[in-house]
Motif scaffolding. Structure first.
Motif, PDB file in Angstrom:
ATOM      1  N   LEU A   1       6.067   0.827  -0.914  1.00 43.11           N
ATOM      2  CA  LEU A   1       4.640   0.591  -0.708  1.00 43.11           C
ATOM      3  C   LEU A   1       3.898   0.837  -2.010  1.00 43.11           C
ATOM      4  O   LEU A   1       4.220   1.765  -2.757  1.00 43.11           O
ATOM      5  CB  LEU A   1       4.072   1.518   0.374  1.00 43.11           C
ATOM      6  CG  LEU A   1       4.656   1.407   1.782  1.00 43.11           C
ATOM      7  CD1 LEU A   1       3.966   2.400   2.708  1.00 43.11           C
ATOM      8  CD2 LEU A   1       4.510  -0.006   2.327  1.00 43.11           C
ATOM      9  N   HIS A   2       2.869   0.032  -2.265  1.00 43.54           N
ATOM     10  CA  HIS A   2       2.031   0.212  -3.444  1.00 43.54           C
ATOM     11  C   HIS A   2       0.695   0.804  -2.991  1.00 43.54           C
ATOM     12  O   HIS A   2       0.173   0.429  -1.934  1.00 43.54           O
ATOM     13  CB  HIS A   2       1.816  -1.121  -4.156  1.00 43.54           C
ATOM     14  CG  HIS A   2       1.148  -0.991  -5.484  1.00 43.54           C
ATOM     15  ND1 HIS A   2      -0.224  -1.028  -5.626  1.00 43.54           N
ATOM     16  CD2 HIS A   2       1.651  -0.800  -6.734  1.00 43.54           C
ATOM     17  CE1 HIS A   2      -0.532  -0.874  -6.905  1.00 43.54           C
ATOM     18  NE2 HIS A   2       0.593  -0.735  -7.595  1.00 43.54           N
ATOM     19  N   PRO A   3       0.101   1.730  -3.768  1.00 38.23           N
ATOM     20  CA  PRO A   3      -1.144   2.378  -3.321  1.00 38.23           C
ATOM     21  C   PRO A   3      -2.309   1.411  -3.134  1.00 38.23           C
ATOM     22  O   PRO A   3      -3.250   1.726  -2.395  1.00 38.23           O
ATOM     23  CB  PRO A   3      -1.436   3.405  -4.426  1.00 38.23           C
ATOM     24  CG  PRO A   3      -0.605   2.985  -5.592  1.00 38.23           C
ATOM     25  CD  PRO A   3       0.599   2.321  -5.019  1.00 38.23           C
ATOM     26  N   ASP A   4      -2.272   0.260  -3.765  1.00 42.75           N
ATOM     27  CA  ASP A   4      -3.378  -0.687  -3.615  1.00 42.75           C
ATOM     28  C   ASP A   4      -3.247  -1.557  -2.375  1.00 42.75           C
ATOM     29  O   ASP A   4      -4.180  -2.284  -2.031  1.00 42.75           O
ATOM     30  CB  ASP A   4      -3.461  -1.600  -4.855  1.00 42.75           C
ATOM     31  CG  ASP A   4      -3.872  -0.833  -6.098  1.00 42.75           C
ATOM     32  OD1 ASP A   4      -4.431   0.274  -5.952  1.00 42.75           O
ATOM     33  OD2 ASP A   4      -3.616  -1.334  -7.215  1.00 42.75           O
ATOM     34  N   TRP A   5      -2.089  -1.522  -1.715  1.00 46.68           N
ATOM     35  CA  TRP A   5      -1.913  -2.332  -0.522  1.00 46.68           C
ATOM     36  C   TRP A   5      -2.565  -1.655   0.677  1.00 46.68           C
ATOM     37  O   TRP A   5      -2.579  -0.418   0.767  1.00 46.68           O
ATOM     38  CB  TRP A   5      -0.426  -2.559  -0.229  1.00 46.68           C
ATOM     39  CG  TRP A   5       0.240  -3.416  -1.248  1.00 46.68           C
ATOM     40  CD1 TRP A   5      -0.348  -4.188  -2.202  1.00 46.68           C
ATOM     41  CD2 TRP A   5       1.651  -3.573  -1.431  1.00 46.68           C
ATOM     42  NE1 TRP A   5       0.585  -4.825  -2.967  1.00 46.68           N
ATOM     43  CE2 TRP A   5       1.834  -4.483  -2.517  1.00 46.68           C
ATOM     44  CE3 TRP A   5       2.775  -3.079  -0.792  1.00 46.68           C
ATOM     45  CZ2 TRP A   5       3.083  -4.868  -2.957  1.00 46.68           C
ATOM     46  CZ3 TRP A   5       4.018  -3.463  -1.222  1.00 46.68           C
ATOM     47  CH2 TRP A   5       4.179  -4.351  -2.297  1.00 46.68           C
ATOM     48  N   PRO A   6      -3.100  -2.395   1.621  1.00 46.69           N
ATOM     49  CA  PRO A   6      -3.776  -1.773   2.766  1.00 46.69           C
ATOM     50  C   PRO A   6      -2.796  -1.057   3.678  1.00 46.69           C
ATOM     51  O   PRO A   6      -1.601  -1.376   3.721  1.00 46.69           O
ATOM     52  CB  PRO A   6      -4.425  -2.967   3.482  1.00 46.69           C
ATOM     53  CG  PRO A   6      -3.582  -4.134   3.102  1.00 46.69           C
ATOM     54  CD  PRO A   6      -3.135  -3.874   1.690  1.00 46.69           C
TER      55      PRO A   6
END
Length: 506
Positions: free
Chosen positions: A55-60
């Motif tokens: 998961l990337h921190p910018d993804w919802p």
């Protein structure tokens, strides 16, 4: 949250594998959003069964995600900050079960260079990729996650349909198209819910939509599927459309401690995954053991499957084997009621030596082979008698070991519905082309006759719906022995609560 090195990531995954049984979300605060990051996260060896998802921190956040355990490498994080950190990625829930700080040692190697100045997400409107996607593994995840990064509008995922699976290793163990498609959609919707539209399509021919439709801008491939992209581009050139750039992702590594497979593959693959299902429990037994009574294994398989050789291996491990084919000979021996009924039903010509002589099984076979009604009348006469003799052998034979495991070796086990006599069913699988080869070499049949014999039997796919264990004799004898010993060991320890005896050599 700290510097990213391959050693540190492998250490985190190893520790997580000791605590996590199912899904592990991997969140790297300092990693740029590039294919290199995707590949790094999914290409590390992990414990079998650990479902890693980057998961990337910018993804919802996704409403379906919850957190039972947060593992982090930030020693100054308070419990409240740990919950906040988890909620950056997950839906979270009050009273998160546990937060665990993992020490971050001094780097033993340079920090991974994950930047890519030539890369930007959402580069292409419509992107396509394809594969079988059987039992989704890390290699599939690299492919899918990279495609979801590249596409801004639509990501088309072609999934191999049933008609293209015949040349795969152990095709009958491949999940259904519906199961494979659901796993792909679940992964993409979970890890990149704000991504492009995910269009999943069944591949009835190898090249798929990009070879038939002009409106694609890029392809994503693994080294294994790269040649297919070349064929797609050749088809597009022939149609007067521009060739598509191909983004090739790396292979993933095998899981830690994975059992070696006699398949010529060094990468993580679905083929080796299916091989490792051989000898492993596929489903629970049909019924529990009864103390003091034999535990009956139904052993079945099509012609040429190597079923009899597996029966001999089980006998060598301590099982009693009841050979139903031999009982079939005894069932209509001269002087028996079954013998008299067969003569009355099919005429004296099936006993060339007279009414008191033996029945010519080949002559009888020729009479019934092409006549389904005649075949059913034969079965109605013979099968009940074989069943009676088999039950007699199961319960009156000498007990060879404790616990007393009896193998009911029967090619027609499921057709005759004798699985009701068994605690579980073990199935010998074999590819059809290998079965035809064995029947022509062993029995002297023509290829057409071998094909016809197999067509008159249940398919392995039909038999699998009953099987607790699947085995395959396609490889060297040592590979078959290893499968049988694995299944036997699990049977004794996990289902019968016994320890394999000295004769099992386990």
């Amino acid at each position: 949250t700290q510097a990213i090195t391959r050693h540190h990531l492998q250490r985190l995954l190893r520790l997580a594998g000791e605590r996590v049984r199912g899904r592990l979300y991997l969140c790297l605060e300092r990693a740029p959003l590039t294919p290199r990051t995707i590949s790094l996260c999914y290409s590390q060896p992990t414990r079998p069964g650990l479902d890693v998802r980057y998961l990337h921190p910018d993804w919802p956040k996704h409403a379906g995600r919850v957190c039972d355990l947060l593992m982090h490498d930030c020693p100054s994080l308070s419990p409240g900050q740990a919950v906040d950190l988890a909620n950056r990625y997950l839906a979270g829930r009050p009273g998160m079960a546990e937060a665990l700080t993992v020490e971050h040692p001094e780097p033993e190697e340079p920090e991974e260079d994950l930047a890519d100045p030539d890369w930007r997400p959402d580069q292409f409107a419509n992107v396509a990729l394809g594969g079988t996607f059987d039992r989704l593994h890390s290699g599939h995840k690299i492919l899918l996650a990279t495609g979801a990064l590249l596409a801004s509008r639509v990501l088309t995922i072609g999934i191999t349909g049933p008609g293209l699976l015949g040349n795969k290793v152990l095709p009958d163990l491949i999940q259904s198209y519906r199961e494979r498609a659901a796993a792909v959609v679940d992964f993409l919707a979970d890890t990149r819910p704000d991504g492009p539209v995910y269009h999943v399509t069944e591949l009835a021919e190898p090249l798929g939509p990009p070879a038939r439709q002009a409106d694609y801008q890029a392809l994503v491939a693994s080294p294994e599927t790269r040649s297919g992209c070349d064929r797609i581009n050749a088809a597009r050139t022939a149609a007067g459309w521009p060739e598509l750039p191909v983004h090739c992702v790396p292979f993933a590594q095998e899981e830690e401690g994975a059992t070696p497979a006699p398949i010529n593959e060094t990468k993580l693959s679905s083929s080796t995954g299916r091989y490792r299902l051989l000898g492993a429990p596929l489903r629970p037994p049909l019924r529990p053991p009864v103390p003091g009574r034999p535990y009956v294994l139904g052993l079945t398989g099509g012609s040429g499957s190597g079923k009899s050789s597996v029966g001999r291996r089980l006998a060598g491990l301590g099982a009693r084997v009841v050979d139903c084919d031999r009982l079939g000979h005894a069932a209509y021996a001269p002087g028996t009621a079954c013998h008299r009924r067969l003569l009355a039903e099919f005429g004296p010509e099936i006993a060339p030596d007279g009414p008191d002589g033996a029945i010519d099984r080949k002559a009888l076979g020729r009479r019934v082979f092409a006549d389904q009604s005649a075949r059913q009348r034969l079965n109605d006469i013979v099968w009940p008698e074989i069943r009676r003799l088999a039950l007699e052998a199961v319960h009156s034979g000498p007990q060879s070991a404790s616990p007393d495991v009896v193998v009911l070796d029967a090619a027609v086990l499921l057709e005759a519905e004798w699985q009701c006599l068994c605690h579980e069913v073990w199935l010998c699988l074999i590819p059809k082309r290998e079965a035809v080869k064995r029947l022509t070499e062993r029995d002297g049949l023509t290829e057409e006759a071998a094909q016809a014999r197999l067509a008159a039997q249940l398919t392995d796919a039909d038999r699998l719906s009953w099987a607790s264990v699947a085995l395959c004799t396609l490889w060297e004898p040592e590979a078959t022995q290893a499968q049988v010993e694995l299944a036997w060991k699990r049977l004794l320890r996990e289902r019968l609560g016994a320890t394999p005896g000295p004769q099992s050599n386990l």
